[in-house]
Design an enzyme around this catalytic site. Structure first.
Site, mmCIF file in Angstrom:
data_model
loop_
_atom_site.group_PDB
_atom_site.id
_atom_site.type_symbol
_atom_site.label_atom_id
_atom_site.label_comp_id
_atom_site.label_asym_id
_atom_site.label_seq_id
_atom_site.Cartn_x
_atom_site.Cartn_y
_atom_site.Cartn_z
ATOM 1 N N ASP A 15 0.823 -1.210 0.000
ATOM 2 C CA ASP A 15 0.000 0.000 0.000
ATOM 3 C C ASP A 15 0.864 1.269 0.000
ATOM 4 O O ASP A 15 1.959 1.287 0.556
ATOM 5 C CB ASP A 15 -0.888 -0.032 1.249
ATOM 6 C CG ASP A 15 -2.037 0.954 1.155
ATOM 7 O OD1 ASP A 15 -2.303 1.486 0.064
ATOM 8 O OD2 ASP A 15 -2.678 1.201 2.197
ATOM 9 N N ASN A 63 -10.402 -3.471 -6.747
ATOM 10 C CA ASN A 63 -9.542 -2.531 -7.485
ATOM 11 C C ASN A 63 -10.022 -2.238 -8.908
ATOM 12 O O ASN A 63 -9.576 -1.275 -9.528
ATOM 13 C CB ASN A 63 -8.092 -3.016 -7.525
ATOM 14 C CG ASN A 63 -7.357 -2.858 -6.204
ATOM 15 O OD1 ASN A 63 -6.451 -3.630 -5.883
ATOM 16 N ND2 ASN A 63 -7.739 -1.865 -5.409
ATOM 17 N N ARG A 182 1.722 -4.441 6.710
ATOM 18 C CA ARG A 182 1.051 -3.406 5.911
ATOM 19 C C ARG A 182 1.763 -2.082 6.108
ATOM 20 O O ARG A 182 1.695 -1.482 7.180
ATOM 21 C CB ARG A 182 -0.421 -3.264 6.296
ATOM 22 C CG ARG A 182 -1.103 -2.193 5.429
ATOM 23 C CD ARG A 182 -2.604 -2.223 5.490
ATOM 24 N NE ARG A 182 -3.137 -1.444 4.376
ATOM 25 C CZ ARG A 182 -4.349 -1.543 3.880
ATOM 26 N NH1 ARG A 182 -5.187 -2.407 4.383
ATOM 27 N NH2 ARG A 182 -4.741 -0.800 2.859
#
Ligand code: FPP
Length: 234
Positions: A15, A63, A182
């Protein structure tokens, strides 16, 4: 580090590509391009550190909602990386693409299926790449496959255990997911490996994915090693 303190399988939520590009006044796809280069390096770092498998969240079922040129850019990046992936496969890396691949362009599907087939026997490392992947869709798909087996008489409803379920997930060939990393400051799973992460440790980092370095991976693994995993026990 002792092997028992090392995560066997790490999930990476790549990300922050868009923000990284924006900071440089560049288009979002410039961030994805850098992100893909970091993906390749991270596979090597994981392997050097003794991790056995890593799965990367490259494209989710959600997405597709992004602007068409961004989706096209990510797919073209994947096309470009197929050559690199084949070169990595020569180093005894097994590739498993997880997600509903049938929605990808035909030429990509053909390549990915072939890579999975030709790397089946590789045991040095497993690289997972999640494409058109969603954790809920994966679980629904597993339920459908089990239901079909019941209808055909291959299984009885009473045979549906957690282990039977796991055999129908895309990750049946992976070691247990021990750690999810993440970057970019967001603290959520975003439908990534939701079944598999039931007992995984989470490390959230402030670095944007295109800036992710080996030292960041080392520090996440270090943090993992210091956590006490009790799996519901005491
Ligand atoms: C999330 O960052 C990133 C993605 C949705 C795409 C990730 C894809 C790649 C790195 C390319 C994959 C290619 C290969 C070869 C594996 P974001 O765009 O949501 O960033 P933002 O939150 O800063 O906007």
């Amino acid at each position: 580090m002792e092997e028992e303190n090392l995560p066997r399988h790490i999930g990476f939520i790549m990300d922050g590509n868009g923000r990284w590009a924006k900071k440089r006044a560049m288009p979002r796809n410039f961030g994805h391009k850098q992100g893909a280069a970091v993906f390749k390096k991270t596979v090597n770092w994981c392997r050097e550190l003794g991790v056995r498998a890593a799965t990367f969240y490259a494209f989710s079922t959600e997405n597709w909602k992004r602007p068409a040129d961004e989706v096209k850019g990510i797919m073209n990046l994947l096309r470009k990386y197929i050559k690199d992936i084949r070169a990595m496969a020569k180093e005894d890396v097994r590739f498993i693409f997880i997600g509903d691949l049938t929605k990808l362009d035909e030429d990509i599907q053909v390549e990915l299926t072939d890579i999975m087939e030709t790397t089946k026997q590789n045991t040095g490392f497993i690289t997972g790449v999640a494409l058109n992947y969603g954790g809920r869709a994966e679980i629904a798909n597993a339920a459908r496959l089990l239901a079909e087996k019941c209808v055909s008489g291959e299984l009885e409803p009473g045979d549906i255990t957690e282990e039977a379920f796991e055999r129908e997930l895309y990750t049946s060939k992976f070691p247990p997911l021990d750690l999810v990393i993440r970057p970019s400051g967001e603290q959520r799973l975003s439908n990534f490996l939701i079944w598999q992460a039931a007992y995984a440790e989470f490390v959230f980092m402030d670095v944007l994915w295109p800036d992710f370095k080996k030292k960041d991976l080392e520090s996440a693994i270090e943090e993992y090693a210091h956590r006490s995993r009790r799996f519901g026990g005491v």
